[in-house]
Design a protein around this motif. Structure first.
Motif, PDB file in Angstrom:
ATOM      1  N   ALA A  72       9.613  19.697  84.026  1.00 11.37           N
ATOM      2  CA  ALA A  72      10.683  19.086  83.232  1.00 11.37           C
ATOM      3  C   ALA A  72      10.331  17.623  82.963  1.00 11.37           C
ATOM      4  O   ALA A  72      11.197  16.757  82.928  1.00 11.37           O
ATOM      5  CB  ALA A  72      12.019  19.213  83.950  1.00 11.37           C
ATOM      6  N   ASN A  73       9.045  17.360  82.769  1.00  7.09           N
ATOM      7  CA  ASN A  73       8.584  16.016  82.434  1.00  7.09           C
ATOM      8  C   ASN A  73       9.205  15.552  81.119  1.00  7.09           C
ATOM      9  O   ASN A  73       9.588  16.366  80.281  1.00  7.09           O
ATOM     10  CB  ASN A  73       7.062  15.992  82.263  1.00  7.09           C
ATOM     11  CG  ASN A  73       6.313  16.295  83.537  1.00  7.09           C
ATOM     12  OD1 ASN A  73       6.810  16.095  84.629  1.00  7.09           O
ATOM     13  ND2 ASN A  73       5.092  16.791  83.398  1.00  7.09           N
ATOM     14  N   LEU A  74       9.245  14.239  80.941  1.00  9.06           N
ATOM     15  CA  LEU A  74       9.633  13.641  79.659  1.00  9.06           C
ATOM     16  C   LEU A  74      11.000  14.107  79.174  1.00  9.06           C
ATOM     17  O   LEU A  74      11.156  14.655  78.085  1.00  9.06           O
ATOM     18  CB  LEU A  74       8.569  13.930  78.590  1.00  9.06           C
ATOM     19  CG  LEU A  74       7.188  13.366  78.891  1.00  9.06           C
ATOM     20  CD1 LEU A  74       6.107  14.107  78.125  1.00  9.06           C
ATOM     21  CD2 LEU A  74       7.163  11.886  78.573  1.00  9.06           C
ATOM     22  N   TYR A  97      14.711   9.685  84.801  1.00 11.92           N
ATOM     23  CA  TYR A  97      15.444   8.551  85.368  1.00 11.92           C
ATOM     24  C   TYR A  97      15.966   8.874  86.761  1.00 11.92           C
ATOM     25  O   TYR A  97      16.998   8.372  87.182  1.00 11.92           O
ATOM     26  CB  TYR A  97      16.602   8.157  84.439  1.00 11.92           C
ATOM     27  CG  TYR A  97      16.114   7.736  83.075  1.00 11.92           C
ATOM     28  CD1 TYR A  97      15.612   6.463  82.878  1.00 11.92           C
ATOM     29  CD2 TYR A  97      16.124   8.629  82.003  1.00 11.92           C
ATOM     30  CE1 TYR A  97      15.135   6.073  81.632  1.00 11.92           C
ATOM     31  CE2 TYR A  97      15.646   8.252  80.762  1.00 11.92           C
ATOM     32  CZ  TYR A  97      15.159   6.973  80.578  1.00 11.92           C
ATOM     33  OH  TYR A  97      14.680   6.590  79.356  1.00 11.92           O
ATOM     34  N   ILE A  98      15.256   9.702  87.488  1.00 12.37           N
ATOM     35  CA  ILE A  98      15.683  10.186  88.790  1.00 12.37           C
ATOM     36  C   ILE A  98      15.575   9.063  89.820  1.00 12.37           C
ATOM     37  O   ILE A  98      14.531   8.447  89.972  1.00 12.37           O
ATOM     38  CB  ILE A  98      14.835  11.403  89.207  1.00 12.37           C
ATOM     39  CG1 ILE A  98      15.038  12.534  88.191  1.00 12.37           C
ATOM     40  CG2 ILE A  98      15.171  11.847  90.623  1.00 12.37           C
ATOM     41  CD1 ILE A  98      14.041  13.673  88.316  1.00 12.37           C
ATOM     42  N   ASN A 117       9.847   7.292  87.399  1.00 16.10           N
ATOM     43  CA  ASN A 117      11.257   7.507  87.657  1.00 16.10           C
ATOM     44  C   ASN A 117      11.813   6.225  88.280  1.00 16.10           C
ATOM     45  O   ASN A 117      11.200   5.170  88.157  1.00 16.10           O
ATOM     46  CB  ASN A 117      11.455   8.727  88.564  1.00 16.10           C
ATOM     47  CG  ASN A 117      11.465  10.027  87.786  1.00 16.10           C
ATOM     48  OD1 ASN A 117      12.422  10.341  87.095  1.00 16.10           O
ATOM     49  ND2 ASN A 117      10.380  10.788  87.875  1.00 16.10           N
ATOM     50  N   ASN A 118      12.950   6.308  88.939  1.00 17.85           N
ATOM     51  CA  ASN A 118      13.586   5.143  89.552  1.00 17.85           C
ATOM     52  C   ASN A 118      13.717   5.296  91.059  1.00 17.85           C
ATOM     53  O   ASN A 118      14.692   4.852  91.653  1.00 17.85           O
ATOM     54  CB  ASN A 118      14.976   4.914  88.932  1.00 17.85           C
ATOM     55  CG  ASN A 118      14.904   4.661  87.447  1.00 17.85           C
ATOM     56  OD1 ASN A 118      13.982   4.011  86.974  1.00 17.85           O
ATOM     57  ND2 ASN A 118      15.863   5.182  86.704  1.00 17.85           N
ATOM     58  N   ASN A 138       7.182   3.730  90.312  1.00 11.05           N
ATOM     59  CA  ASN A 138       8.523   3.856  90.844  1.00 11.05           C
ATOM     60  C   ASN A 138       8.863   2.534  91.519  1.00 11.05           C
ATOM     61  O   ASN A 138       8.236   1.521  91.222  1.00 11.05           O
ATOM     62  CB  ASN A 138       8.609   5.048  91.814  1.00 11.05           C
ATOM     63  CG  ASN A 138       8.888   6.351  91.093  1.00 11.05           C
ATOM     64  OD1 ASN A 138       9.989   6.602  90.651  1.00 11.05           O
ATOM     65  ND2 ASN A 138       7.861   7.191  90.962  1.00 11.05           N
ATOM     66  N   GLU A 139       9.821   2.546  92.423  1.00  7.58           N
ATOM     67  CA  GLU A 139      10.239   1.323  93.108  1.00  7.58           C
ATOM     68  C   GLU A 139      10.118   1.474  94.626  1.00  7.58           C
ATOM     69  O   GLU A 139      10.886   0.886  95.382  1.00  7.58           O
ATOM     70  CB  GLU A 139      11.676   0.988  92.704  1.00  7.58           C
ATOM     71  CG  GLU A 139      11.837   0.809  91.205  1.00  7.58           C
ATOM     72  CD  GLU A 139      13.285   0.802  90.743  1.00  7.58           C
ATOM     73  OE1 GLU A 139      14.186   0.727  91.601  1.00  7.58           O
ATOM     74  OE2 GLU A 139      13.512   0.884  89.530  1.00  7.58           O
TER      75      GLU A 139
END
Length: 183
Positions: A72-74, A97-98, A117-118, A138-139
């Motif tokens: 489920a990319n992009l 935006y997960i 993602n996030n 990511n972060e």
């Protein structure tokens, strides 16, 4: 009801009304369309799902116990529940935006891509068979991969990591830690 595979990618489709009637569906490729919501609660035999490059904000796969491959990319997903998919081996959810994901029920995953993602944290400790892990851009501040002794490919490029221990990852052949806060 007897169709087991459908390839309906690149067709400009806006919704999959009627997909619930394909009760024998094992594989579906609905990539590169204009889908915003997918619900596979009646497609209980689904094992392979390619739905990348849509506009998905909702993806319901909670009834798909047999799902092995998910791409489920992009999309526009800010969350996803894969806790009811214990057979998953390939999980590709990059460019969404997960911000958090529960992987505690997904102990069969061999390939996990949650790049772009996030995520500020992630627990992959229960996935002992994990071979490929991509968490690019990511972060993440830290990550524990000590239980992932089968890791071959680990890419943590462009996070906020300040340390990482890969001493138990003896099969590791590719490691990318560039653009982090490592000493």
């Amino acid at each position: 009801s007897s169709i087991t595979f459908m390839a309906i990618n690149n067709l400009g489709i806006n919704d999959l009304t009627g997909i619930q009637d394909f009760t024998s569906l094992v594989g579906l490729n609905c990539s590169n369309n204009n889908l915003t919501s997918l619900d596979f609660s009646t497609n209980l035999d689904l094992e392979t799902l390619y739905c990348q490059n849509n506009d998905l904000v909702i993806l319901n796969i909670s009834s798909n116990y047999n799902l092995i491959t998910l791409n489920a990319n992009l999309n526009e997903l800010s969350s996803i529940d894969i806790s009811q998919n214990p057979e998953l081996e390939i999980v590709q959810l990059n460019n969404n935006y997960i911000s958090s994901i529960d992987l505690s029920a997904n102990i069969s995953v061999k390939e996990l891509d949650l790049s772009d993602n996030n995520l500020s944290s992630i627990d992959v400790g229960g996935i002992g068979v994990l071979e490929t892990l991509y968490l690019i851009r990511n972060e993440l501040i830290n990550i524990n991969v000590s239980n992932n002794t089968l890791l071959v490919d680990l890419d943590l490029y462009n996070n906020n990591l300040n340390n990482i221990d890969v001493s138990t990852n003896l099969d590791l052949s590719r490691l990318n830690l560039a653009s982090n806060d490592l000493d």
